[in-house]
Design a protein around this motif. Sequence first.
Motif, PDB file in Angstrom:
ATOM      1  N   GLY A  41     -26.257 -66.361-115.005  1.00 51.92           N
ATOM      2  CA  GLY A  41     -26.654 -67.396-114.048  1.00 51.92           C
ATOM      3  C   GLY A  41     -28.140 -67.692-114.133  1.00 51.92           C
ATOM      4  O   GLY A  41     -28.558 -68.844-114.064  1.00 51.92           O
ATOM      5  N   LEU A  46     -29.755 -70.595-112.229  1.00 50.94           N
ATOM      6  CA  LEU A  46     -29.160 -70.226-110.948  1.00 50.94           C
ATOM      7  C   LEU A  46     -29.705 -68.888-110.479  1.00 50.94           C
ATOM      8  O   LEU A  46     -30.323 -68.151-111.248  1.00 50.94           O
ATOM      9  CB  LEU A  46     -27.632 -70.140-111.087  1.00 50.94           C
ATOM     10  N   PRO A  48     -27.656 -66.187-108.743  1.00 52.53           N
ATOM     11  CA  PRO A  48     -26.419 -65.656-108.148  1.00 52.53           C
ATOM     12  C   PRO A  48     -26.678 -64.479-107.224  1.00 52.53           C
ATOM     13  O   PRO A  48     -27.491 -63.609-107.532  1.00 52.53           O
ATOM     14  CB  PRO A  48     -25.609 -65.200-109.362  1.00 52.53           C
ATOM     15  N   THR A  63     -18.158 -76.848-101.195  1.00 48.72           N
ATOM     16  CA  THR A  63     -19.311 -76.622-102.063  1.00 48.72           C
ATOM     17  C   THR A  63     -20.400 -75.774-101.417  1.00 48.72           C
ATOM     18  O   THR A  63     -21.371 -75.416-102.075  1.00 48.72           O
ATOM     19  CB  THR A  63     -19.934 -77.961-102.490  1.00 48.72           C
ATOM     20  N   GLU A  64     -20.241 -75.461-100.151  1.00 50.92           N
ATOM     21  CA  GLU A  64     -21.237 -74.666 -99.432  1.00 50.92           C
ATOM     22  C   GLU A  64     -20.532 -73.675 -98.526  1.00 50.92           C
ATOM     23  O   GLU A  64     -19.370 -73.863 -98.162  1.00 50.92           O
ATOM     24  CB  GLU A  64     -22.135 -75.562 -98.572  1.00 50.92           C
ATOM     25  N   TYR A  72     -25.380 -70.782 -98.336  1.00 55.60           N
ATOM     26  CA  TYR A  72     -25.224 -70.550 -99.771  1.00 55.60           C
ATOM     27  C   TYR A  72     -24.526 -71.739-100.406  1.00 55.60           C
ATOM     28  O   TYR A  72     -23.695 -72.386 -99.771  1.00 55.60           O
ATOM     29  CB  TYR A  72     -24.390 -69.290-100.029  1.00 55.60           C
ATOM     30  N   ALA A  73     -24.861 -71.995-101.677  1.00 55.89           N
ATOM     31  CA  ALA A  73     -24.185 -73.023-102.460  1.00 55.89           C
ATOM     32  C   ALA A  73     -23.175 -72.337-103.371  1.00 55.89           C
ATOM     33  O   ALA A  73     -23.490 -71.330-104.004  1.00 55.89           O
ATOM     34  CB  ALA A  73     -25.196 -73.801-103.293  1.00 55.89           C
ATOM     35  N   TYR A  75     -21.519 -72.259-106.695  1.00 55.16           N
ATOM     36  CA  TYR A  75     -21.780 -72.860-107.994  1.00 55.16           C
ATOM     37  C   TYR A  75     -20.629 -72.664-108.974  1.00 55.16           C
ATOM     38  O   TYR A  75     -20.582 -73.321-110.014  1.00 55.16           O
ATOM     39  CB  TYR A  75     -23.081 -72.323-108.604  1.00 55.16           C
ATOM     40  N   ARG A  76     -19.677 -71.776-108.648  1.00 56.59           N
ATOM     41  CA  ARG A  76     -18.551 -71.544-109.554  1.00 56.59           C
ATOM     42  C   ARG A  76     -17.403 -70.952-108.771  1.00 56.59           C
ATOM     43  O   ARG A  76     -17.597 -70.170-107.845  1.00 56.59           O
ATOM     44  CB  ARG A  76     -18.983 -70.575-110.655  1.00 56.59           C
ATOM     45  N   ALA A  89     -21.750 -67.562-105.374  1.00 59.56           N
ATOM     46  CA  ALA A  89     -22.681 -68.338-104.554  1.00 59.56           C
ATOM     47  C   ALA A  89     -24.117 -67.892-104.743  1.00 59.56           C
ATOM     48  O   ALA A  89     -24.403 -66.731-105.031  1.00 59.56           O
ATOM     49  CB  ALA A  89     -22.294 -68.214-103.082  1.00 59.56           C
ATOM     50  N   GLU A  90     -25.016 -68.859-104.561  1.00 57.10           N
ATOM     51  CA  GLU A  90     -26.453 -68.597-104.570  1.00 57.10           C
ATOM     52  C   GLU A  90     -27.049 -69.113-103.267  1.00 57.10           C
ATOM     53  O   GLU A  90     -26.516 -70.037-102.655  1.00 57.10           O
ATOM     54  CB  GLU A  90     -27.130 -69.257-105.767  1.00 57.10           C
ATOM     55  N   LYS A  92     -29.106 -71.116-100.678  1.00 50.39           N
ATOM     56  CA  LYS A  92     -29.604 -72.485-100.640  1.00 50.39           C
ATOM     57  C   LYS A  92     -30.987 -72.515-100.036  1.00 50.39           C
ATOM     58  O   LYS A  92     -31.283 -71.775 -99.116  1.00 50.39           O
ATOM     59  CB  LYS A  92     -28.685 -73.364 -99.788  1.00 50.39           C
TER      60      LYS A  92
END
Length: 99
Positions: A41, A46, A48, A63-64, A72-73, A75-76, A89-90, A92
């Motif tokens: 990531g 990213l 992660p 998506t969140e 958190y967003a 991303y996968r 998630a990562e 935000k």
Amino acid sequence: MITLIGATRTQNDYGVWELTKTVRDVFAQVDSVTRAEFFEGGRNGLNPEYKFTMFAGDYNRETELIYDGEPYAIYRSYHGRNDTVELYAERKGGTNGGV
């Protein structure tokens, strides 16, 4: 428990499409991301932090999410065995509580 945040498109009385945020709580198992996920990531820009595993039927391509009061967003996502989905998630930045 995590709070998933999505959006729905609806058309108002004037024919204009509007986005409305949807918020709902679901149960999920929380784990740290693996070392490999973290470094891969990072190579892709990213940051992660967590992997959330939950019942696939509870996931509607949001998506969140909010976990422990932090936004958190997602991303996968990965649909695993036994009707589960893994959300990666990562954290935000620049949001007002994610909502």
